[in-house]
Design a protein around this motif. Structure first.
Motif, PDB file in Angstrom:
ATOM      1  N   UNK A 115       0.906  -1.130   0.025  1.00 31.30           N
ATOM      2  CA  UNK A 115       0.075   0.098  -0.029  1.00 31.30           C
ATOM      3  C   UNK A 115       0.952   1.089   0.196  1.00 31.30           C
ATOM      4  N   UNK A 116       0.256   2.344  -0.744  1.00 28.65           N
ATOM      5  CA  UNK A 116       1.062   3.353  -0.962  1.00 28.65           C
ATOM      6  C   UNK A 116       0.176   4.774  -0.411  1.00 28.65           C
ATOM      7  N   UNK A 117       0.629   5.412   0.463  1.00 24.17           N
ATOM      8  CA  UNK A 117      -0.178   6.577   0.870  1.00 24.17           C
ATOM      9  C   UNK A 117      -0.001   7.764  -0.159  1.00 24.17           C
ATOM     10  N   UNK A 118      -0.843   8.200  -0.496  1.00 25.95           N
ATOM     11  CA  UNK A 118      -0.704   9.598  -1.482  1.00 25.95           C
ATOM     12  C   UNK A 118      -1.443  10.633  -0.681  1.00 25.95           C
ATOM     13  N   UNK A 119      -0.721  11.714  -0.517  1.00 24.28           N
ATOM     14  CA  UNK A 119      -1.077  12.984   0.232  1.00 24.28           C
ATOM     15  C   UNK A 119      -1.415  14.035  -0.926  1.00 24.28           C
ATOM     16  N   UNK A 120      -2.794  14.204  -1.140  1.00 23.34           N
ATOM     17  CA  UNK A 120      -3.046  14.755  -2.603  1.00 23.34           C
ATOM     18  C   UNK A 120      -3.534  16.242  -1.995  1.00 23.34           C
ATOM     19  N   UNK A 121      -2.911  17.245  -2.872  1.00 23.42           N
ATOM     20  CA  UNK A 121      -3.225  18.601  -2.412  1.00 23.42           C
ATOM     21  C   UNK A 121      -3.455  19.356  -3.824  1.00 23.42           C
ATOM     22  N   UNK A 122      -3.696  20.575  -3.659  1.00 18.87           N
ATOM     23  CA  UNK A 122      -3.933  21.441  -4.809  1.00 18.87           C
ATOM     24  C   UNK A 122      -3.336  22.740  -4.727  1.00 18.87           C
ATOM     25  N   UNK A 123      -2.573  23.144  -5.891  1.00 16.23           N
ATOM     26  CA  UNK A 123      -2.180  24.560  -5.731  1.00 16.23           C
ATOM     27  C   UNK A 123      -2.623  25.774  -5.969  1.00 16.23           C
ATOM     28  N   UNK A 124      -3.972  25.450  -6.763  1.00 15.68           N
ATOM     29  CA  UNK A 124      -4.598  26.534  -7.485  1.00 15.68           C
ATOM     30  C   UNK A 124      -6.088  26.344  -7.228  1.00 15.68           C
ATOM     31  N   UNK A 125      -6.604  25.613  -8.185  1.00 17.95           N
ATOM     32  CA  UNK A 125      -8.191  25.438  -8.113  1.00 17.95           C
ATOM     33  C   UNK A 125      -8.258  23.848  -7.706  1.00 17.95           C
ATOM     34  N   UNK A 126      -9.705  23.623  -7.656  1.00 23.31           N
ATOM     35  CA  UNK A 126      -9.760  22.080  -7.414  1.00 23.31           C
ATOM     36  C   UNK A 126      -9.629  21.043  -8.471  1.00 23.31           C
ATOM     37  N   UNK A 127      -8.907  20.200  -8.031  1.00 21.86           N
ATOM     38  CA  UNK A 127      -8.638  19.109  -9.122  1.00 21.86           C
ATOM     39  C   UNK A 127      -8.928  17.475  -8.604  1.00 21.86           C
ATOM     40  N   UNK A 128      -8.816  16.654  -9.185  1.00 23.63           N
ATOM     41  CA  UNK A 128      -9.422  15.307  -8.791  1.00 23.63           C
ATOM     42  C   UNK A 128      -8.447  14.227  -9.237  1.00 23.63           C
ATOM     43  N   UNK A 129      -8.106  13.478  -8.102  1.00 25.49           N
ATOM     44  CA  UNK A 129      -6.935  12.170  -8.760  1.00 25.49           C
ATOM     45  C   UNK A 129      -7.767  11.024  -8.789  1.00 25.49           C
ATOM     46  N   UNK A 130      -7.596  10.585 -10.069  1.00 26.84           N
ATOM     47  CA  UNK A 130      -8.271   9.293 -10.628  1.00 26.84           C
ATOM     48  C   UNK A 130      -7.402   8.406 -11.289  1.00 26.84           C
ATOM     49  N   UNK A 131      -7.135   7.192 -10.784  1.00 20.03           N
ATOM     50  CA  UNK A 131      -6.539   6.215 -11.783  1.00 20.03           C
ATOM     51  C   UNK A 131      -7.390   4.714 -11.522  1.00 20.03           C
ATOM     52  N   UNK A 132      -8.289   4.739 -12.522  1.00 18.78           N
ATOM     53  CA  UNK A 132      -9.441   3.976 -12.531  1.00 18.78           C
ATOM     54  C   UNK A 132      -9.209   2.452 -12.136  1.00 18.78           C
ATOM     55  N   UNK A 133      -7.925   1.767 -12.592  1.00 17.60           N
ATOM     56  CA  UNK A 133      -7.420   0.556 -12.293  1.00 17.60           C
ATOM     57  C   UNK A 133      -7.079   0.448 -10.802  1.00 17.60           C
ATOM     58  N   UNK A 134      -6.858   1.678 -10.041  1.00 20.46           N
ATOM     59  CA  UNK A 134      -6.301   1.453  -8.790  1.00 20.46           C
ATOM     60  C   UNK A 134      -7.040   2.117  -7.828  1.00 20.46           C
ATOM     61  N   UNK A 135      -7.839   2.838  -8.035  1.00 17.20           N
ATOM     62  CA  UNK A 135      -8.666   3.564  -6.952  1.00 17.20           C
ATOM     63  C   UNK A 135      -9.950   4.189  -7.508  1.00 17.20           C
ATOM     64  N   UNK A 136     -10.771   4.796  -6.643  1.00 16.37           N
ATOM     65  CA  UNK A 136     -11.643   5.679  -7.031  1.00 16.37           C
ATOM     66  C   UNK A 136     -11.179   7.178  -6.900  1.00 16.37           C
ATOM     67  N   UNK A 137     -12.089   8.237  -7.198  1.00 15.12           N
ATOM     68  CA  UNK A 137     -11.657   9.509  -7.327  1.00 15.12           C
ATOM     69  C   UNK A 137     -11.458  10.152  -5.741  1.00 15.12           C
ATOM     70  N   UNK A 138     -10.561  11.067  -5.853  1.00 14.76           N
ATOM     71  CA  UNK A 138     -10.421  11.880  -4.414  1.00 14.76           C
ATOM     72  C   UNK A 138      -9.944  13.179  -5.067  1.00 14.76           C
ATOM     73  N   UNK A 139     -10.825  14.146  -4.427  1.00 18.21           N
ATOM     74  CA  UNK A 139     -10.711  15.781  -4.821  1.00 18.21           C
ATOM     75  C   UNK A 139      -9.456  16.235  -4.186  1.00 18.21           C
ATOM     76  N   UNK A 140      -8.768  17.045  -5.004  1.00 22.80           N
ATOM     77  CA  UNK A 140      -7.739  17.855  -4.319  1.00 22.80           C
ATOM     78  C   UNK A 140      -8.049  19.302  -4.198  1.00 22.80           C
TER      79      UNK A 140
END
Length: 292
Positions: A115-140
């Motif tokens: 397992x890998x912990x991803x710390x998701x942030x955004x520098x400007x506006x809202x983005x969303x991290x999505x890798x369909x074969x590995x995870x669901x969507x999480x907003x940044x």
């Protein structure tokens, strides 16, 4: 996540089967059964009580099953910070204390089977991290750190995409997650944390890079170029793609991107460089390709 998905599919199939059986009795069953199906008591039970019980049970099960995905990083876990920017991904590899060891861009490298912990942030506006074969969507979200855990069970490259409209060339904001066997991953980490020896050597490509002002936005470890506005190019030659996952990485594509990235990805924040001659483009792209 796959366990939860199968449970949801299974429960959805079971509910559909119950509905089809009830429909069959309502259409073709004995008059006595059809009268019961139309009674107020069964309508209340099947239309209100049954959905409330089923959905509540699934909600509680799903929350209990996935609660560990957002827990704070534990000692020994691989930690990677991914920051969404308009319109690319800044990737920082962290040590156990959360300190940055080196940066990459638009690619996330992980070990297989861990397992890998991803710390998701955004520098400007809202983005969303999505890798369909590995995870669901999480907003940044700007000013907030969201955690998610991913795990690849087989080596390979897994495509991803920003899943929240963020303006401009949002549709061209892709990324790649590359999963390595643990031994290969350790070797990759050692290589990436060491500046490329050729980066410090003078040459026509490095001279063009400096003269064009590229170092004001980009960092190349081992040189005086230390810009922070754009992607870190210390090992850009080893990346699979350019332009945030939309182009293959080779010298010709690199030269075209430097010359006029706006014609390839309109609205991105890298200016075009039409003043560079063909020879200068070949020199600087060859130098960047050597950074592996």
């Amino acid at each position: 996540m796959s366990t939860l998905s199968w449970v949801l599919f299974g429960m959805g199939g079971a509910v559909l089967l119950v509905v089809l059986i009830a429909l069959g009795f309502a259409l073709f069953g004995p008059r006595r059964w059809r009268a019961r199906l139309g009674g107020a008591r069964l309508v209340w039970a099947g239309g209100l009580a049954f959905p409330v019980v089923v959905l509540s049970a699934l909600l509680i099960y799903g929350l209990s099953l996935t609660s560990h995905l957002t827990q704070e990083p534990q000692p020994g876990e691989t930690r990677i910070r991914v920051t969404g920017e308009m319109w690319w991904w800044r990737v920082a590899y962290l040590d156990d204390q959360g300190r940055e060891t080196f940066q990459d861009a638009n690619e996330v490298h992980i070990p297989v089977g861990r397992p890998v912990v991803l710390e998701l942030e955004a520098a400007d506006v809202i983005h969303s991290f999505w890798v369909p074969r590995l995870s669901g969507k999480v907003d940044m979200i700007p000013g907030r750190r969201n955690l998610m855990r991913i795990q690849a069970d087989a080596p390979g490259a897994y495509g991803g995409q920003c899943a929240e409209y963020c303006g401009g060339p949002h549709a061209l904001m892709g990324l790649v997650v590359v999963a390595h066997e643990p031994v290969q991953y350790a070797a990759w980490l050692r290589k990436q944390s060491t500046p490329v020896e050729t980066a410090a050597l003078p040459g026509p490509g490095a001279e063009v890079f400096g003269r064009a002002g590229c170092g004001a936005c980009h960092t190349v470890a081992g040189t005086a170029f230390n810009g922070q506005a754009g992607p870190d190019l210390s090992h850009v030659g080893s990346r699979r793609t350019l332009g945030a996952g939309i182009l293959p990485n080779n010298q010709g594509v690199m030269a075209g991107w430097i010359s006029d990235s706006q014609s390839i990805k309109p609205g991105n924040r890298m200016p075009a460089y039409p003043v560079l001659t063909g020879q200068e483009l070949r020199d600087v792209s060859a130098w960047l390709e050597s950074l592996k």
